[in-house]
Design an enzyme around this catalytic site. Sequence first.
Site, PDB file in Angstrom:
ATOM      1  N   THR A  46     -42.734  14.813  57.273  1.00 40.49           N
ATOM      2  CA  THR A  46     -43.665  13.858  56.388  1.00 40.49           C
ATOM      3  C   THR A  46     -45.044  13.772  56.903  1.00 40.49           C
ATOM      4  O   THR A  46     -45.338  13.889  58.140  1.00 40.49           O
ATOM      5  CB  THR A  46     -43.030  12.334  56.146  1.00 40.49           C
ATOM      6  OG1 THR A  46     -42.988  11.747  57.308  1.00 40.49           O
ATOM      7  CG2 THR A  46     -41.493  12.498  55.715  1.00 40.49           C
ATOM      8  N   THR A  48     -47.962  11.975  57.083  1.00 40.76           N
ATOM      9  CA  THR A  48     -48.549  11.161  57.973  1.00 40.76           C
ATOM     10  C   THR A  48     -47.785  11.034  59.333  1.00 40.76           C
ATOM     11  O   THR A  48     -48.532  11.013  60.425  1.00 40.76           O
ATOM     12  CB  THR A  48     -48.826   9.511  57.493  1.00 40.76           C
ATOM     13  OG1 THR A  48     -49.429   9.722  56.333  1.00 40.76           O
ATOM     14  CG2 THR A  48     -49.382   8.733  58.379  1.00 40.76           C
ATOM     15  N   CYS A  49     -46.478  11.064  59.481  1.00 34.31           N
ATOM     16  CA  CYS A  49     -45.864  11.244  60.645  1.00 34.31           C
ATOM     17  C   CYS A  49     -46.195  12.228  61.330  1.00 34.31           C
ATOM     18  O   CYS A  49     -46.198  12.342  62.807  1.00 34.31           O
ATOM     19  CB  CYS A  49     -44.295  10.976  60.273  1.00 34.31           C
ATOM     20  SG  CYS A  49     -43.810   9.613  59.202  1.00 34.31           S
ATOM     21  N   ASP A  50     -46.245  13.664  60.785  1.00 35.95           N
ATOM     22  CA  ASP A  50     -46.156  14.933  61.358  1.00 35.95           C
ATOM     23  C   ASP A  50     -47.861  15.113  62.046  1.00 35.95           C
ATOM     24  O   ASP A  50     -47.871  15.748  62.850  1.00 35.95           O
ATOM     25  CB  ASP A  50     -46.013  15.795  60.498  1.00 35.95           C
ATOM     26  CG  ASP A  50     -45.840  17.174  61.097  1.00 35.95           C
ATOM     27  OD1 ASP A  50     -45.214  17.338  62.010  1.00 35.95           O
ATOM     28  OD2 ASP A  50     -46.219  18.298  60.533  1.00 35.95           O
TER      29      ASP A  50
END
Length: 165
Positions: A46, A48-50
């Site tokens: 995803t 933001t996570c990535d």
Amino acid sequence: MTIASGDRIPSVPIKLIGSGDTADTTSDAVLGQGRVVFFGVPGAFTPTCDTSHLPGFAANVAKFKALGVDRIVCGTVNDHHVTRAWAERSEALGKVEFVADGDGSLADAMGLSKQFAGMGKRFARFAMIIEDGIVKDLFVQDVAGVTVSGAPAVLMALQASQVSA
């Protein structure tokens, strides 16, 4: 009820993705010994996570180790195949260990599960410092982005704890 400072890490079946094989284990076995930084993301791959959450931890492994952290673990409510693919593609595997909480049991047990539109149950975005299985500090992200749960905030907390010790 959300896990809090002073609480013991629950024992929940998970899959640990490290540099070698994927292993069936429990959350307390992975997070319960030594000083561990554990951060949870809503999903592998995803945006933001990535691009914002995982890279900060992977890039600062040496700083975390210098502050006495034994292991850095990323948790995600994805199956272990997706989690491994993300760990490998992000080039964080070998720097960060990954926990696949496929059905969200660990997220639920910690009180850190959250429903995301179109994605279902996931981890809320958070980070925590754990010492010998006991939560010392918990940083839950209440707004979009990565601020209180990011690597810089956790590093500052670790530095502050060394100064006050």
